[in-house]
Enzyme design. Structure first.
Site, PDB file in Angstrom:
ATOM      1  N   SER A  50       0.284  -0.792   0.328  1.00 12.34           N
ATOM      2  CA  SER A  50      -0.604   0.042   0.032  1.00 12.34           C
ATOM      3  C   SER A  50       0.543   1.658   0.234  1.00 12.34           C
ATOM      4  O   SER A  50       0.779   2.386  -0.280  1.00 12.34           O
ATOM      5  CB  SER A  50      -0.795  -0.506   1.193  1.00 12.34           C
ATOM      6  OG  SER A  50      -0.323  -0.845   2.708  1.00 12.34           O
ATOM      7  N   HIS A  51       1.923   0.829   0.327  1.00  5.46           N
ATOM      8  CA  HIS A  51       2.949   2.794   0.985  1.00  5.46           C
ATOM      9  C   HIS A  51       4.249   1.925  -0.627  1.00  5.46           C
ATOM     10  O   HIS A  51       5.264   2.643  -0.645  1.00  5.46           O
ATOM     11  CB  HIS A  51       3.631   2.741   1.577  1.00  5.46           C
ATOM     12  CG  HIS A  51       3.152   3.198   2.746  1.00  5.46           C
ATOM     13  ND1 HIS A  51       1.918   2.584   3.595  1.00  5.46           N
ATOM     14  CD2 HIS A  51       1.967   4.518   2.604  1.00  5.46           C
ATOM     15  CE1 HIS A  51       1.223   2.732   4.266  1.00  5.46           C
ATOM     16  NE2 HIS A  51       1.365   4.273   3.547  1.00  5.46           N
ATOM     17  N   ASP A 109      -4.588   0.561   2.196  1.00  5.91           N
ATOM     18  CA  ASP A 109      -4.980  -0.603   2.508  1.00  5.91           C
ATOM     19  C   ASP A 109      -6.817  -0.755   1.827  1.00  5.91           C
ATOM     20  O   ASP A 109      -6.841  -1.725   1.738  1.00  5.91           O
ATOM     21  CB  ASP A 109      -4.333  -1.516   3.778  1.00  5.91           C
ATOM     22  CG  ASP A 109      -3.259  -1.466   3.857  1.00  5.91           C
ATOM     23  OD1 ASP A 109      -2.393  -1.974   2.930  1.00  5.91           O
ATOM     24  OD2 ASP A 109      -3.242  -1.661   4.779  1.00  5.91           O
ATOM     25  N   ARG A 161       1.972   3.815  -4.857  1.00  5.18           N
ATOM     26  CA  ARG A 161       1.435   5.322  -4.586  1.00  5.18           C
ATOM     27  C   ARG A 161       2.234   5.750  -5.366  1.00  5.18           C
ATOM     28  O   ARG A 161       2.019   7.254  -5.491  1.00  5.18           O
ATOM     29  CB  ARG A 161       2.520   5.609  -3.337  1.00  5.18           C
ATOM     30  CG  ARG A 161       2.495   4.864  -2.060  1.00  5.18           C
ATOM     31  CD  ARG A 161       0.639   5.982  -1.406  1.00  5.18           C
ATOM     32  NE  ARG A 161       0.046   5.467  -0.198  1.00  5.18           N
ATOM     33  CZ  ARG A 161      -0.201   5.970   0.649  1.00  5.18           C
ATOM     34  NH1 ARG A 161      -0.370   6.961   0.775  1.00  5.18           N
ATOM     35  NH2 ARG A 161      -1.406   4.816   1.372  1.00  5.18           N
ATOM     36  N   PRO A 166       6.454  -8.402  15.267  1.00  7.17           N
ATOM     37  CA  PRO A 166       5.949  -6.916  14.512  1.00  7.17           C
ATOM     38  C   PRO A 166       7.572  -6.844  14.202  1.00  7.17           C
ATOM     39  O   PRO A 166       8.469  -6.047  14.319  1.00  7.17           O
ATOM     40  CB  PRO A 166       5.896  -5.948  15.601  1.00  7.17           C
ATOM     41  CG  PRO A 166       5.671  -6.306  17.128  1.00  7.17           C
ATOM     42  CD  PRO A 166       5.910  -7.731  16.549  1.00  7.17           C
ATOM     43  N   THR A 180      -5.719   9.034   9.288  1.00 10.01           N
ATOM     44  CA  THR A 180      -5.450   8.047   9.528  1.00 10.01           C
ATOM     45  C   THR A 180      -4.166   7.921  10.684  1.00 10.01           C
ATOM     46  O   THR A 180      -4.379   7.173  11.128  1.00 10.01           O
ATOM     47  CB  THR A 180      -4.831   7.448   8.100  1.00 10.01           C
ATOM     48  OG1 THR A 180      -3.998   7.830   7.840  1.00 10.01           O
ATOM     49  CG2 THR A 180      -5.966   6.674   7.639  1.00 10.01           C
TER      50      THR A 180
END
Lengths: 341, 341
Positions: free
Chosen positions: B52-53, B193, B57, B310, B165
């Site tokens: 998504s990035h 997303d 983009r 993470p 966001t």
């Protein structure tokens, strides 16, 4: 935050409640200085309607002090580590007196350097976190604090509990308003609120925790007796809880939420961990403009339909309590008077 | 994070993708310095599977540059405000070159003072946030960053959207491991997303957003066309999003997510706001012990049953991409080649 106290309610002037709590802390093993700090903290929580951290906590403080788990007479040792870094060894005592001992140095550093950090270790934090940050905002500063606690939260995707309820608190000044303050457990629910619900015989909403078998439950007793809480917001709340362990324990030199063993101290309730505070002086870059911008944010939130700002319920309860006295149940007051001797 | 790219996948060496993106940025109005920073950022996201990035983009960057909304040749102005406070005016350009311009000073201050803050304003951030914090952890530092974006999230309890966001990213070193890094939108889902799902014709899980009438929806198009996202985790995620507005905008002197008006710039996609970074040097108090403690935390999380830390998915994707090339669809590659001219 919590359900109100049970039974007929009496109202006691704030300073009388404070004095009563101070007498209890002093009688049960705290130095005069520590007793004063803890009494103010606990009376403030009760005054603001934060009942899970108000007088409800006193029996836990007393049994912990009696167990020898915490040193009520500890004298925190403050070390000036760097131009923007203050360290405090709480010496096995409570976190609030450690913060009090380092507070002036922390504020001076933040005003000079623009930002400063306070790392507290070897400390016990058994209170709400907002009383630690709100006073900085009263002085025009922005403050963020995290504290880890004791294993009772299952990390998202894990099988068994590891993290504490690990709250994050934030405070910022707001022109012409009370400061914007929030204090949130990174667990789906605060531990004190689970205890309150268990005491009141109430069920919890779903998604708060699991029982001893790891199955979802709405019974607060099942969570407290061998079960565990879940993080709020799934993997995101879980990541924030992990961050709190890193900042409050790894960075300060304190214990992780699972590292201390109080089994030799029956009655002990207070987590022996660490706490981090970060304080920023907005005047460094923005002069007086920050508080004005903060107010613009609040106005926009109200315009979007929000009827209550974070922290606002506490301010309303506080106003009533300062006018009419702090509310607690007759039974609670009687128990406090007994503990004060 | 995102669904993978659509259609047959080709693999391109990282430096070739970087060079291709750099050519695109340079051809569409960026200085050589800005093009290099943005190309590296965007190629890294694609490499790490953060689609998504990633190259997804690029059309948005190009249309924004063409609209005159952002200055691709801006030269950030760095001001040394205080011993631990650095300010950057991004001069209407992108946030990443502003960070790059101030980075050495920020690190030097953090190493001297123990903690330092970087306040960026007048900046456009259109990328993932983890690339901004991860490199600090590579140097042994702990980093936290927040950036506000553009109105698309309804605050918890409100009737209409206000917040962006507003992601929070965190990075910490970990002995013998890749750094622990997370990057989370404070919305229930990242905007990119939602766009990816809309493009793929997929439905979303419930609880992500509302349609133009304010009703819950699982249709990503309904969220994008007049609807809005919800915060993650109810009132807690909402409070964090509010904090991001205060730190990234009010404190830096940047715009709130609702304050900029790009209606005169058709094609503009990038939010014109601010960004805050806080960097802490754990060596000040803990020497090399912090990274070791960080590793102990990871080991305990694995012991509790966590199979993925993470940031770990990105590291795995990165490893594959560096060996076999960065994956993107044939169509995406063809489009990029066209844009590069």
């Amino acid at each position: 935050m919590s359900s109100p106290s049970i039974g007929p309610v009496v109202r006691v002037p704030f300073n009388e409640l404070q004095a009563l709590l101070q007498a209890i802390f002093a009688r049960h093993g705290c130095s005069a200085a520590v007793a004063a700090v803890l009494a103010d903290n606990c009376a403030s929580a009760q005054r603001d309607g934060a009942h899970s951290h108000g007088v409800f906590r006193i029996p836990g403080y007393v049994s912990t002090l009696a167990s020898g788990w915490v040193d009520g007479r500890a004298e925190p040792q403050v070390t000036d580590l760097a131009p923007a870094y203050v360290q405090v060894d709480a010496k096995g005592g409570f976190a609030q007196p450690a913060l009090a001992a380092a507070r002036a140095l922390l504020v001076a550093k933040a005003r000079t350097a623009g930002i400063a950090v306070l790392a507290i270790h070897n400390s016990h934090h058994f209170a709400a976190l907002w009383p630690d940050v709100e006073p900085f905002a009263d002085e025009g500063l922005v403050a963020l604090s995290v504290v880890n606690s004791m294993t009772c939260v299952v990390p998202h995707g894990a099988r068994k509990p590891l993290f504490g309820t690990n709250p994050i608190a934030f405070a910022a000044p707001c022109a012409g308003h009370d400061p914007i303050v929030f204090d949130m457990a990174t667990s789906a629910m605060a531990h004190g609120d689970v205890q309150i619900a268990a005491r009141a015989g109430e069920q919890l909403p779903s998604g708060m925790g699991v029982d001893a078998a790891g199955q979802p439950t709405t019974d607060p007793k099942a969570i407290l007796e061998g079960g565990a809480l879940l993080p709020f917001g799934g993997h995101k709340g879980s990541a924030l809880s992990m961050m709190v362990e890193l900042l409050a324990a790894a960075l300060t030199g304190g214990h992780f939420s699972w590292e201390f063993d109080w089994s030799g101290h029956p009655g002990a309730k207070t987590p022996w961990t660490g706490q981090l505070l970060i304080v920023i002086d907005p005047a460094k870059a923005q002069g007086q403009r920050f508080a004005q911008r903060s107010r613009e944010l609040v106005e926009q939130m109200q315009e979007a339909g929000l009827t209550r700002m974070p922290g606002e319920r506490r301010y309303r309860e506080r106003e009533v309590a300062l006018r009419e006295g702090v509310g607690l149940s007759e039974r609670e007051l009687a128990e406090l008077q007994t503990l004060a001797g």
